[in-house]
Design a protein around this motif. Sequence first.
Motif, PDB file in Angstrom:
ATOM      1  N   THR A  27       0.831  -1.196   0.000  1.00 52.53           N
ATOM      2  CA  THR A  27       0.000   0.000   0.000  1.00 52.53           C
ATOM      3  C   THR A  27       0.874   1.258   0.000  1.00 52.53           C
ATOM      4  OG1 THR A  27      -0.213  -0.147   2.412  1.00 52.53           O
ATOM      5  CG2 THR A  27      -2.010  -1.069   1.084  1.00 52.53           C
ATOM      6  N   ASP A  28       2.063   1.165   0.558  1.00 50.90           N
ATOM      7  CA  ASP A  28       2.978   2.307   0.510  1.00 50.90           C
ATOM      8  C   ASP A  28       3.317   2.658  -0.940  1.00 50.90           C
ATOM      9  OD1 ASP A  28       3.008   2.410   3.281  1.00 50.90           O
ATOM     10  OD2 ASP A  28       4.879   1.287   3.454  1.00 50.90           O
ATOM     11  N   ASP A  29       3.545   1.648  -1.771  1.00 50.14           N
ATOM     12  CA  ASP A  29       3.856   1.893  -3.178  1.00 50.14           C
ATOM     13  C   ASP A  29       2.661   2.481  -3.928  1.00 50.14           C
ATOM     14  OD1 ASP A  29       6.428   0.922  -2.830  1.00 50.14           O
ATOM     15  OD2 ASP A  29       5.946  -1.084  -3.578  1.00 50.14           O
ATOM     16  N   ILE A  30       1.468   2.096  -3.530  1.00 49.28           N
ATOM     17  CA  ILE A  30       0.257   2.587  -4.200  1.00 49.28           C
ATOM     18  C   ILE A  30      -0.028   4.035  -3.832  1.00 49.28           C
ATOM     19  CG2 ILE A  30      -2.253   2.309  -4.394  1.00 49.28           C
ATOM     20  CD1 ILE A  30      -1.775  -0.716  -3.818  1.00 49.28           C
ATOM     21  N   PHE A  31       0.124   4.381  -2.545  1.00 50.45           N
ATOM     22  CA  PHE A  31      -0.375   5.662  -2.056  1.00 50.45           C
ATOM     23  C   PHE A  31       0.659   6.746  -1.751  1.00 50.45           C
ATOM     24  CE2 PHE A  31      -3.595   2.479  -0.734  1.00 50.45           C
ATOM     25  CZ  PHE A  31      -4.648   2.942  -1.513  1.00 50.45           C
ATOM     26  N   LYS A  32       1.881   6.378  -1.401  1.00 47.58           N
ATOM     27  CA  LYS A  32       2.864   7.396  -1.000  1.00 47.58           C
ATOM     28  C   LYS A  32       3.246   8.285  -2.177  1.00 47.58           C
ATOM     29  CE  LYS A  32       3.856   6.176   3.320  1.00 47.58           C
ATOM     30  NZ  LYS A  32       4.681   5.872   4.362  1.00 47.58           N
ATOM     31  N   GLY A  33       3.145   9.599  -1.956  1.00 43.79           N
ATOM     32  CA  GLY A  33       3.525  10.572  -2.975  1.00 43.79           C
ATOM     33  C   GLY A  33       2.577  10.629  -4.150  1.00 43.79           C
ATOM     34  N   ARG A  35      -1.799  10.763  -5.564  1.00 47.41           N
ATOM     35  CA  ARG A  35      -3.206  11.096  -5.311  1.00 47.41           C
ATOM     36  C   ARG A  35      -4.025   9.984  -5.953  1.00 47.41           C
ATOM     37  NH1 ARG A  35      -6.585  16.296  -7.226  1.00 47.41           N
ATOM     38  NH2 ARG A  35      -7.786  16.564  -5.319  1.00 47.41           N
ATOM     39  N   VAL A  36      -4.691   9.192  -5.099  1.00 51.23           N
ATOM     40  CA  VAL A  36      -5.384   7.991  -5.568  1.00 51.23           C
ATOM     41  C   VAL A  36      -6.826   7.975  -5.071  1.00 51.23           C
ATOM     42  CG1 VAL A  36      -5.393   5.454  -5.491  1.00 51.23           C
ATOM     43  CG2 VAL A  36      -3.216   6.697  -5.532  1.00 51.23           C
ATOM     44  N   GLU A 133      -4.287  11.163  -0.457  1.00 43.78           N
ATOM     45  CA  GLU A 133      -3.177  11.987  -0.933  1.00 43.78           C
ATOM     46  C   GLU A 133      -1.960  11.694  -0.078  1.00 43.78           C
ATOM     47  OE1 GLU A 133      -4.276  16.119  -1.147  1.00 43.78           O
ATOM     48  OE2 GLU A 133      -5.949  15.710  -2.499  1.00 43.78           O
ATOM     49  N   ASP A 134      -0.928  11.184  -0.717  1.00 45.03           N
ATOM     50  CA  ASP A 134       0.322  10.843  -0.040  1.00 45.03           C
ATOM     51  C   ASP A 134       0.074   9.987   1.208  1.00 45.03           C
ATOM     52  OD1 ASP A 134       3.098  10.757   0.306  1.00 45.03           O
ATOM     53  OD2 ASP A 134       3.103  12.581   1.526  1.00 45.03           O
ATOM     54  N   GLY A 135      -0.812   9.021   1.061  1.00 48.02           N
ATOM     55  CA  GLY A 135      -1.094   8.081   2.141  1.00 48.02           C
ATOM     56  C   GLY A 135      -2.103   8.536   3.172  1.00 48.02           C
TER      57      GLY A 135
END
Length: 161
Positions: A27-33, A35-36, A133-135
């Motif tokens: 999930t860090d790869d999906i959401f960090k930095g 906007r999802v 946004e950014d996690g």
Amino acid sequence: MSVSKGDTLPSSTLRELTENGPEQVSTDDIFKGRRVVLFAVPGAFTPTCSINHLPTYLENRDAILSRGVDEIAVVAVNDPFVMGGWAKATGGEGKIRYLSDADGSFTKALGMDLDMSGPGLGLRSKRYSMLVEDGKVKELNVEDNPGEATVSAAATILGQL
């Protein structure tokens, strides 16, 4: 306790079906930095999910992405093969990311788990949508009834972007 607006999403591992088979994704790869827009369904191939919920995101994909969203993803407590099959069956493959939370660990960590043992579905996810946004959860829309897809539909997220 359920996740709330302003919370940071927990680190977790989901799976998705790729051309190489099921692969783990953080999930860090999906959401960090990034906007999802993430939305959750109680189950792939179920009527409300397939007829009323998912199509709103496929139909509004371009409008959502044009408002600065990097990616749209759907998550369900289903295995990655089911999610991959659902992506193909709905025409969403390559348009929306279909994520598997097969053991429900991400869903439980969010406090979004739903016991649907009565109708024979076991542990599932509440139906919701969120802007991350950014996690961090910037917007959160949770349905009171898992058989409805109104507050968690794409139109709500579009209005929040």
